[in-house]
Design an enzyme around this catalytic site. Structure first.
Site, PDB file in Angstrom:
ATOM      1  N   HIS A  53     -21.460 -27.314  27.482  1.00 40.49           N
ATOM      2  CA  HIS A  53     -20.515 -26.284  27.928  1.00 40.49           C
ATOM      3  C   HIS A  53     -19.303 -26.985  28.525  1.00 40.49           C
ATOM      4  CE1 HIS A  53     -19.662 -22.268  29.939  1.00 40.49           C
ATOM      5  NE2 HIS A  53     -18.907 -23.099  30.657  1.00 40.49           N
TER       6      HIS A  53
ATOM      7  N   HIS B  47     -15.111 -27.021  29.726  1.00 39.34           N
ATOM      8  CA  HIS B  47     -13.843 -26.384  30.073  1.00 39.34           C
ATOM      9  C   HIS B  47     -12.720 -27.349  29.700  1.00 39.34           C
ATOM     10  CE1 HIS B  47     -15.155 -22.726  32.352  1.00 39.34           C
ATOM     11  NE2 HIS B  47     -16.306 -23.378  32.200  1.00 39.34           N
TER      12      HIS B  47
ATOM     13  N   CYS C 265     -13.655 -20.534  36.827  1.00 40.22           N
ATOM     14  CA  CYS C 265     -14.691 -20.196  37.806  1.00 40.22           C
ATOM     15  C   CYS C 265     -14.033 -19.844  39.133  1.00 40.22           C
ATOM     16  CB  CYS C 265     -15.648 -21.377  37.993  1.00 40.22           C
ATOM     17  SG  CYS C 265     -16.908 -21.097  39.253  1.00 40.22           S
TER      18      CYS C 265
END
Length: 317
Positions: A214, A216, A247
């Protein structure tokens, strides 16, 4: 055309949850459900649709149950709910009585004490105990219970995270019953060499339990990091349509790697994804209209690659 000899990848679409959670303007439930329909039309077969969190902390997820109640009956598509605590798992389990229940409970273990306290109110050891109980409860109810190790490549408060610590956390979550373990570059600080090394070590430690990555795209390295992870053996990746995300509790974090970016990179490299890039580009245009602005994904803006006619060239007959 994809090379049949290349190992295909699976892409988990996280736009309805991680893509939207940091948006200040509330996206209506109906638009979220339309987004999910578009994602399915693109080829998504695992979709993170909601997060069971306190709506005062993450207002965008206040309609989690309403979104789940409106999920389509889509054959072969698995829906994921993110759970940060045992109450979240209870809410995920409660959907099993619905006409279209969730399939997976995604739990989260933060790799540092400082970020863990900010994000979930718990240090690492508390998180290990809490996630072990959450995984057990979710699995007993029939949910596919998986866990993401957040801030695995760097913490906004403590800086570098020791590789040995992440490997140990993955091993402990595997022992606790996680069906899949994701490593998250929550603030977008990873580089390809780091990703390759940590991915290979975690795969060797937890096999045959699968790993997911995952990323970013804070520093523009998310696609390169995904490719490094692929070469190290990972075959499942998270992404968000349009590169949306961030986030609320991770200062400086940009959006997720764009789904369009991964589709373009993998497909042009001969790696099948099961998605259709042109459908994803069309979905990007539609959702940009919903959001009232262009979406961050570079591939979403540039589109697919196609040669253009030379200026002044006669039209093809």
């Amino acid at each position: 055309m994809s090379d049949p000899a290349a190992a295909a990848v699976s892409i988990v679409e996280v736009a309805p949850r991680d893509g939207l959670q940091n948006e200040s303007g509330f996206v209506e439930t109906g638009n979220k459900l339309q987004l999910i329909d578009h994602l399915i039309g693109m080829g998504a077969r695992r979709i993170e649709v909601a997060s069971f969190v306190n709506p005062r902390r993450v207002p965008q997820m206040a309609d989690a149950e309403a979104v789940i109640a409106g999920l389509p009956a889509a054959f072969g598509v698995r829906f994921i709910g993110l759970c940060l605590n045992e109450r979240g798992v209870d809410r995920a389990i409660a959907t099993l009585a619905a006409a279209r229940p969730l399939d997976e409970a995604g739990c989260v273990l933060v790799a540092t004490d400082s970020f863990g306290i900010i994000n979930q109110g718990q240090r690492i050891e508390d998180g290990i105990a809490a996630n072990s109980a959450m995984l057990k409860k979710a699995a007993a109810a029939g949910l596919y219970a998986q866990v993401t190790i957040s801030a695995a490549f760097g913490c906004p408060y403590e800086g570098a995270v020791p590789e040995d610590r992440v490997v140990e956390l993955a091993a402990r979550m595997a022992a606790a019953g996680a069906r899949e373990i994701a490593l998250a570059d929550t603030i977008g600080v990873a580089v390809p060499a780091q990703v390759a090394a940590l991915t290979a070590r975690v795969i060797a430690t937890i096999a045959p339990i699968p790993i997911r990555l995952h990323f970013h795209d804070t520093r523009g390295l998310a696609p390169a990091n995904a490719w490094a992870g692929y070469q190290a053996g990972c075959r499942t990746f998270d992404s968000a349509l349009g590169g949306l995300g961030g986030c609320p509790f991770a200062p400086g974090a940009a959006g997720n790697v764009g789904t369009e970016e991964l589709l373009y990179m993998f497909e042009k490299s001969g790696v099948a994804t099961g998605y259709d890039l042109h459908s994803a580009l069309a979905a990007n245009v539609w959702f940009a209209g919903v959001m009232g602005r262009p979406l961050p994904s570079r591939a979403g803006k540039a589109g697919d690659f196609a040669p253009r006619p030379l200026p002044g060239a006669p039209p093809a007959l």
